[in-house]
Scaffold this motif. Structure first.
Motif, PDB file in Angstrom:
ATOM      1  N   UNK A  26      13.139   9.973  19.062  1.00 52.38           N
ATOM      2  CA  UNK A  26      13.072   9.288  20.348  1.00 52.38           C
ATOM      3  C   UNK A  26      11.777   8.504  20.490  1.00 52.38           C
ATOM      4  N   UNK A  27      10.684   9.072  19.984  1.00 54.86           N
ATOM      5  CA  UNK A  27       9.410   8.362  20.089  1.00 54.86           C
ATOM      6  C   UNK A  27       9.477   7.025  19.363  1.00 54.86           C
ATOM      7  N   UNK A  28      10.224   6.964  18.270  1.00 56.28           N
ATOM      8  CA  UNK A  28      10.342   5.718  17.509  1.00 56.28           C
ATOM      9  C   UNK A  28      11.394   4.792  18.091  1.00 56.28           C
ATOM     10  N   UNK A  29      12.546   5.339  18.454  1.00 50.89           N
ATOM     11  CA  UNK A  29      13.680   4.505  18.870  1.00 50.89           C
ATOM     12  C   UNK A  29      13.716   4.215  20.365  1.00 50.89           C
ATOM     13  N   UNK A  30      13.267   5.172  21.168  1.00 49.43           N
ATOM     14  CA  UNK A  30      13.386   4.999  22.624  1.00 49.43           C
ATOM     15  C   UNK A  30      12.171   5.594  23.337  1.00 49.43           C
ATOM     16  N   UNK A  31      10.966   5.091  23.050  1.00 48.11           N
ATOM     17  CA  UNK A  31       9.761   5.690  23.644  1.00 48.11           C
ATOM     18  C   UNK A  31       9.717   5.585  25.165  1.00 48.11           C
ATOM     19  N   UNK A  32      10.243   4.516  25.733  1.00 49.01           N
ATOM     20  CA  UNK A  32      10.214   4.363  27.189  1.00 49.01           C
ATOM     21  C   UNK A  32      11.150   5.368  27.858  1.00 49.01           C
ATOM     22  N   UNK A  33      12.315   5.592  27.229  1.00 47.22           N
ATOM     23  CA  UNK A  33      13.262   6.560  27.789  1.00 47.22           C
ATOM     24  C   UNK A  33      12.709   7.984  27.655  1.00 47.22           C
ATOM     25  N   UNK A  34      12.056   8.269  26.536  1.00 48.43           N
ATOM     26  CA  UNK A  34      11.437   9.583  26.369  1.00 48.43           C
ATOM     27  C   UNK A  34      10.385   9.814  27.448  1.00 48.43           C
ATOM     28  N   UNK A  35       9.557   8.827  27.703  1.00 47.18           N
ATOM     29  CA  UNK A  35       8.530   8.953  28.748  1.00 47.18           C
ATOM     30  C   UNK A  35       9.174   9.150  30.117  1.00 47.18           C
ATOM     31  N   UNK A  36      10.292   8.446  30.365  1.00 48.49           N
ATOM     32  CA  UNK A  36      10.990   8.583  31.647  1.00 48.49           C
ATOM     33  C   UNK A  36      11.568   9.989  31.808  1.00 48.49           C
ATOM     34  N   UNK A  37      12.157  10.533  30.736  1.00 50.54           N
ATOM     35  CA  UNK A  37      12.712  11.887  30.793  1.00 50.54           C
ATOM     36  C   UNK A  37      11.598  12.898  31.040  1.00 50.54           C
ATOM     37  N   UNK A  38      10.466  12.723  30.398  1.00 49.90           N
ATOM     38  CA  UNK A  38       9.331  13.628  30.620  1.00 49.90           C
ATOM     39  C   UNK A  38       8.871  13.561  32.073  1.00 49.90           C
ATOM     40  N   UNK A  39       8.872  12.366  32.664  1.00 52.95           N
ATOM     41  CA  UNK A  39       8.494  12.257  34.081  1.00 52.95           C
ATOM     42  C   UNK A  39       9.495  12.979  34.971  1.00 52.95           C
ATOM     43  N   UNK A  40      10.780  12.868  34.662  1.00 50.53           N
ATOM     44  CA  UNK A  40      11.812  13.596  35.424  1.00 50.53           C
ATOM     45  C   UNK A  40      11.535  15.095  35.346  1.00 50.53           C
ATOM     46  N   UNK A  41      11.291  15.589  34.136  1.00 50.69           N
ATOM     47  CA  UNK A  41      11.094  17.025  33.941  1.00 50.69           C
ATOM     48  C   UNK A  41       9.819  17.528  34.617  1.00 50.69           C
ATOM     49  N   UNK A  42       8.786  16.703  34.653  1.00 48.51           N
ATOM     50  CA  UNK A  42       7.531  17.130  35.298  1.00 48.51           C
ATOM     51  C   UNK A  42       7.689  17.269  36.815  1.00 48.51           C
ATOM     52  N   UNK A  43       8.606  16.499  37.401  1.00 43.29           N
ATOM     53  CA  UNK A  43       8.851  16.592  38.850  1.00 43.29           C
ATOM     54  C   UNK A  43       9.815  17.706  39.205  1.00 43.29           C
ATOM     55  N   UNK A  44      10.702  18.035  38.284  1.00 44.73           N
ATOM     56  CA  UNK A  44      11.849  18.883  38.580  1.00 44.73           C
ATOM     57  C   UNK A  44      11.458  20.353  38.744  1.00 44.73           C
ATOM     58  N   UNK A  45      12.016  20.989  39.771  1.00 41.11           N
ATOM     59  CA  UNK A  45      11.823  22.423  39.991  1.00 41.11           C
ATOM     60  C   UNK A  45      13.151  23.069  40.386  1.00 41.11           C
ATOM     61  N   UNK A  46      13.244  24.358  40.103  1.00 43.27           N
ATOM     62  CA  UNK A  46      14.328  25.195  40.631  1.00 43.27           C
ATOM     63  C   UNK A  46      13.652  26.450  41.162  1.00 43.27           C
ATOM     64  N   UNK A  47      13.978  26.816  42.392  1.00 38.94           N
ATOM     65  CA  UNK A  47      13.356  28.016  42.967  1.00 38.94           C
ATOM     66  C   UNK A  47      14.271  29.223  42.781  1.00 38.94           C
ATOM     67  N   UNK A  48      13.675  30.394  42.917  1.00 37.22           N
ATOM     68  CA  UNK A  48      14.446  31.642  42.805  1.00 37.22           C
ATOM     69  C   UNK A  48      15.544  31.696  43.862  1.00 37.22           C
ATOM     70  N   UNK A  49      15.247  31.234  45.089  1.00 35.29           N
ATOM     71  CA  UNK A  49      16.261  31.292  46.148  1.00 35.29           C
ATOM     72  C   UNK A  49      17.404  30.308  45.876  1.00 35.29           C
ATOM     73  N   UNK A  50      17.113  29.179  45.234  1.00 32.73           N
ATOM     74  CA  UNK A  50      18.194  28.244  44.884  1.00 32.73           C
ATOM     75  C   UNK A  50      19.150  28.879  43.878  1.00 32.73           C
TER      76      UNK A  50
END
Length: 198
Positions: A1-25
């Protein structure tokens, strides 16, 4: 991904850094889409991933008689619906991206076959699946489920996330069996440390 789609990889990492799931959810009532799943889709949309992207294609077969590029065509066959309506959760540029939290484990077969179809059609270079890497002991530690008012029920969380639901171990075995064809697949597992307190 770093070679073929670096922008998409960076975007996915940004999604994951924001994403949370709580115990109550996790303890909340089931349904078509939990609030964390909706949030995940919103973060992906903010990164310009298109949601629920389908692929459909006909196949044009041409038969020629003789040698060379100027050989006359003797027959032409169109195979309609050669690729039929496979869907990925998210798509951007050369990357297909799925999120599976608590589906039946057969959902992985559908996801991997969709990745394969997109890849063989030359639409993507890689498929990414975000799913859970959580043991039954972790779900037992959460106790009982909650009803829609936040009250505890008699049903345990571990029963809600049974043996036939999604988990990385079921996904990895399917990839090892070749169900994604030649499509490279990156698997990202949600771990107990990723689950936030209430």
């Amino acid at each position: 991904m770093q070679q073929r789609a670096p922008e998409e990889l960076a975007a996915i990492i940004r999604v994951l850094r924001q994403f949370t799931i709580s115990r109550s959810e996790i303890r909340a009532p089931g349904g078509n889409r939990m609030s964390a799943t909706t949030r995940f889709a919103e973060y992906a949309a903010a990164e310009n991933f298109h949601e629920e992207v389908r692929i459909k294609a006909d196949l044009l077969v041409q038969l020629t008689a003789g040698k060379g590029d100027s050989a006359p065509e003797v027959d032409r066959i169109i195979r309609e619906d050669f690729i039929h309506n496979h869907m990925v959760d998210f798509w951007r540029a050369r990357v297909a991206f799925d999120y599976e939290w608590n589906s039946k484990d057969q959902t992985y077969d559908r996801d991997l076959y969709a990745f394969r179809s997109f890849f063989e059609a030359g639409v993507i270079d890689v498929g990414v699946i975000v799913t859970r890497e959580l043991s039954n002991d972790f779900f037992k530690s959460l106790g009982n489920c909650l009803d829609k008012f936040g009250n505890e029920t008699d049903k345990t969380v571990s029963a809600k996330f049974g043996a036939s639901t999604t988990g990385t171990h079921k996904l990895i075995s399917r990839i090892a069996a070749g169900r994604s064809g030649g499509c490279p697949v990156l698997v990202l597992g949600i771990l107990p440390g990723n689950i936030t307190p209430d």
